[in-house]
Write an enzyme that holds these catalytic residues in place. Structure first.
Site, short mmCIF file in Angstrom:
data_model
loop_
_atom_site.label_atom_id
_atom_site.label_comp_id
_atom_site.label_asym_id
_atom_site.label_seq_id
_atom_site.Cartn_x
_atom_site.Cartn_y
_atom_site.Cartn_z
N SER A 183 3.64 -2.64 9.86
CA SER A 183 5.11 -2.59 9.92
C SER A 183 5.75 -3.93 9.59
O SER A 183 6.75 -4.33 10.21
CB SER A 183 5.58 -2.08 11.28
OG SER A 183 5.10 -0.78 11.54
N HIS A 197 -9.27 0.92 5.42
CA HIS A 197 -7.97 1.15 6.07
C HIS A 197 -8.14 2.14 7.21
O HIS A 197 -8.93 3.08 7.13
CB HIS A 197 -6.96 1.67 5.04
CG HIS A 197 -5.56 1.64 5.54
ND1 HIS A 197 -5.04 2.60 6.40
CD2 HIS A 197 -4.55 0.76 5.32
CE1 HIS A 197 -3.79 2.31 6.67
NE2 HIS A 197 -3.46 1.21 6.03
N ASN A 244 0.86 -1.18 0.00
CA ASN A 244 0.00 0.00 0.00
C ASN A 244 0.90 1.23 0.00
O ASN A 244 1.55 1.54 1.00
CB ASN A 244 -0.91 -0.02 1.24
CG ASN A 244 -1.76 1.23 1.35
OD1 ASN A 244 -1.94 1.98 0.39
ND2 ASN A 244 -2.30 1.46 2.54
N TRP A 245 0.93 1.95 -1.12
CA TRP A 245 1.83 3.09 -1.26
C TRP A 245 1.34 4.34 -0.54
O TRP A 245 2.10 5.29 -0.37
CB TRP A 245 2.05 3.40 -2.75
CG TRP A 245 2.99 2.45 -3.43
CD1 TRP A 245 3.63 1.38 -2.88
CD2 TRP A 245 3.40 2.52 -4.80
NE1 TRP A 245 4.42 0.76 -3.83
CE2 TRP A 245 4.30 1.43 -5.01
CE3 TRP A 245 3.11 3.35 -5.87
CZ2 TRP A 245 4.90 1.20 -6.25
CZ3 TRP A 245 3.69 3.11 -7.10
CH2 TRP A 245 4.58 2.05 -7.29
N LYS A 246 0.05 4.40 -0.21
CA LYS A 246 -0.52 5.56 0.47
C LYS A 246 -0.28 6.83 -0.37
O LYS A 246 -0.50 6.81 -1.57
CB LYS A 246 0.02 5.66 1.89
CG LYS A 246 -0.17 4.36 2.68
CD LYS A 246 0.24 4.47 4.12
CE LYS A 246 0.04 3.13 4.82
NZ LYS A 246 0.32 3.21 6.27
N GLY A 283 3.10 -1.47 4.19
CA GLY A 283 3.12 -0.04 3.96
C GLY A 283 4.49 0.46 3.57
O GLY A 283 4.90 0.38 2.41
N GLY A 284 5.23 1.00 4.55
CA GLY A 284 6.51 1.64 4.28
C GLY A 284 7.50 0.80 3.49
O GLY A 284 8.17 1.30 2.59
N GLU A 317 -6.49 4.57 8.28
CA GLU A 317 -6.27 5.98 7.96
C GLU A 317 -7.50 6.60 7.31
O GLU A 317 -7.81 7.78 7.54
CB GLU A 317 -5.03 6.12 7.07
CG GLU A 317 -3.74 5.80 7.81
CD GLU A 317 -2.59 5.38 6.93
OE1 GLU A 317 -1.54 4.98 7.47
OE2 GLU A 317 -2.75 5.42 5.69
N GLY A 365 2.84 1.85 10.69
CA GLY A 365 3.78 2.95 10.56
C GLY A 365 4.56 3.29 11.82
O GLY A 365 5.27 4.29 11.86
N GLU A 421 -4.97 -5.36 10.46
CA GLU A 421 -3.92 -4.39 10.74
C GLU A 421 -4.15 -3.74 12.10
O GLU A 421 -4.98 -2.84 12.23
CB GLU A 421 -3.91 -3.29 9.67
CG GLU A 421 -3.55 -3.76 8.28
CD GLU A 421 -3.30 -2.57 7.36
OE1 GLU A 421 -2.17 -2.44 6.88
OE2 GLU A 421 -4.22 -1.79 7.12
#
Length: 303
Positions: free
Chosen positions: A265, A147, A60-62, A286-287, A149, A225, A219
C-alpha cells in the site's frame, strides 16, 4: 471470494525435484540463531554502499487492466511522468503476460517492462505456463517471484519459487524475490524469522556473483491491498534485518549492494518518508501503479 485452489500436479512434481536444495537451505536457517533472535539483527552498514544503491521504483499491475488499449494508455501515461527532473532511479512495470509487448512499445526506453511470474520449466506438458526463454525472447529482463498472492492463492511453495529464481538467473535475466510475514507473525515478532526462511530458501543455489541480478521486495502481507502501511521506522527495521540475513548468507559487501524494496500500500503520501530510510531502496507498488498520477508522484519521490 476466491475459492481455495489446490496446487497443480506440476507444482508438486517440481517441489519434489527441489527438496534436496531446500533442505540444505532450511537446515542452515534453523541452525542460525541470528535468523530467529531479533536482538541479533542490524549489523554494520556501509554509507558508501548505501549511497551507491540506485533506487528502484516498480509497479505490479496484477490482474489489471482489462484491455490492451487500457494497458497501452496506462503504460504511456506512466512513462510520460519520467522527465529530466525525475530522481535517478530504475523504474519497472510488472504486467500481465498478454500486455508485455504492447506495454514495451508504448514506454520506449524510459522504463523496464517485466513479467509478474514465470514457470521454472523451459518446455513440456505444463499447460498455461510461460517459460523464461519465452519471456527472454520478447525482451523481458525482470520477473517477480514469491509474491504472497502466488504463495497463498496458487499454492506456490518456497521450492517452486526457488526454481523460478534459479531459472531466471540461468537465463541471464533478473528476479525480484518477494518476501514478507502475515499480521499474526508480525504481532509475534516473527518478521525476521519469516524473512530469513523465505530468503534462504528462495535464494538457495544463487551465488554471490549472481546476486547483482537479484532485488528483494519486502511486502508485509497484512499491508498488501489493505491501505495499511508499515511505519517508515517499522519498514526500516525489517529491511535492516533482511540485509543482516543477506550478510550472513553471503557477506557484508553483497548485502550492502543488494537493493531491498518496500511494498504494501505504498502511496504518494507515504513514499517520501519511506524512501528517506537508509535501507529502503525502492518500492513495489500495487494499486497506486494503476493510476498514472499517483504512480508518477511515487516515481518522482522527494528525499
Amino acid at each position: 471470494k476466491l475459492p481455495v485452489l489446490q496446487p497443480i500436479n506440476n507444482i508438486l512434481l517440481y517441489t519434489a525435484k527441489m527438496k534436496l536444495l531446500s533442505a540444505v537451505a532450511l537446515v542452515s536457517t534453523l541452525t542460525s540463531t541470528s535468523a530467529f533472535a531479533p536482538s541479533s539483527f542490524g549489523g554494520s552498514k556501509s554509507s558508501t554502499q548505501l549511497e551507491a544503491r540506485k533506487p528502484f521504483i516498480s509497479g505490479n499491475w496484477k490482474l489489471n487492466p482489462q484491455t490492451k488499449d487500457e494497458a497501452v494508455a496506462l503504460a504511456s501515461d506512466i512513462a510520460s511522468k519520467i522527465t529530466a527532473d525525475s530522481p535517478d532511479a530504475d523504474v519497472a512495470l510488472f504486467v500481465p503476460y498478454v500486455f508485455i509487448e504492447a506495454a514495451m512499445g508504448s514506454v520506449g526506453d524510459k522504463l523496464q517492462v517485466g513479467a509478474e511470474g514465470v514457470c521454472p520449466e523451459i518446455k513440456g506438458a505444463f499447460t498455461g505456463a510461460v517459460s523464461t526463454s519465452m519471456l527472454n525472447s520478447v525482451g523481458v529482463k525482470w520477473a517477480l517471484a514469491g509474491h504472497s498472492e502466488r504463495r497463498v492463492i496458487f499454492g506456490e511453495t518456497d521450492e517452486y519459487i526457488n526454481g523460478q529464481c534459479l531459472k531466471l538467473i540461468e537465463q541471464g535475466m533478473s528476479v525480484m524475490l518477494c518476501i514478507g510475514e502475515s499480521e499474526s507473525e508480525y504481532d509475534q515478532n516473527l518478521a525476521g524469522a519469516v524473512c530469513a526462511v523465505q530468503l534462504k530458501k528462495g535464494l538457495a543455489g544463487i551465488s554471490k556473483e549472481e546476486m547483482s541480478r537479484v532485488a528483494i521486495a519486502y511486502e508485509p502481507v497484512w499491508a498488501i491491498g489493505t491501505g495499511k502501511v508499515a511505519t517508515p521506522e517499522t519498514a526500516q527495521n525489517v529491511h535492516e534485518k533482511c540485509r543482516a540475513i543477506l550478510a550472513d548468507m553471503y557477506d557484508q559487501e553483497t548485502a550492502d549492494a543488494t537493493r531491498i524494496l518496500y511494498g504494501g500500500s505504498v502511496s504518494p503520501e507515504s513514499v517520501d518518508e519511506l524512501m528517506s530510510q537508509p535501507d529502503i531502496d525502492g518500492a513495489l507498488v500495487g494499486g497506486a501503479s494503476l493510476d498514472s498520477e499517483k504512480f508518477g508522484r511515487i516515481i518522482n519521490f522527494q528525499v
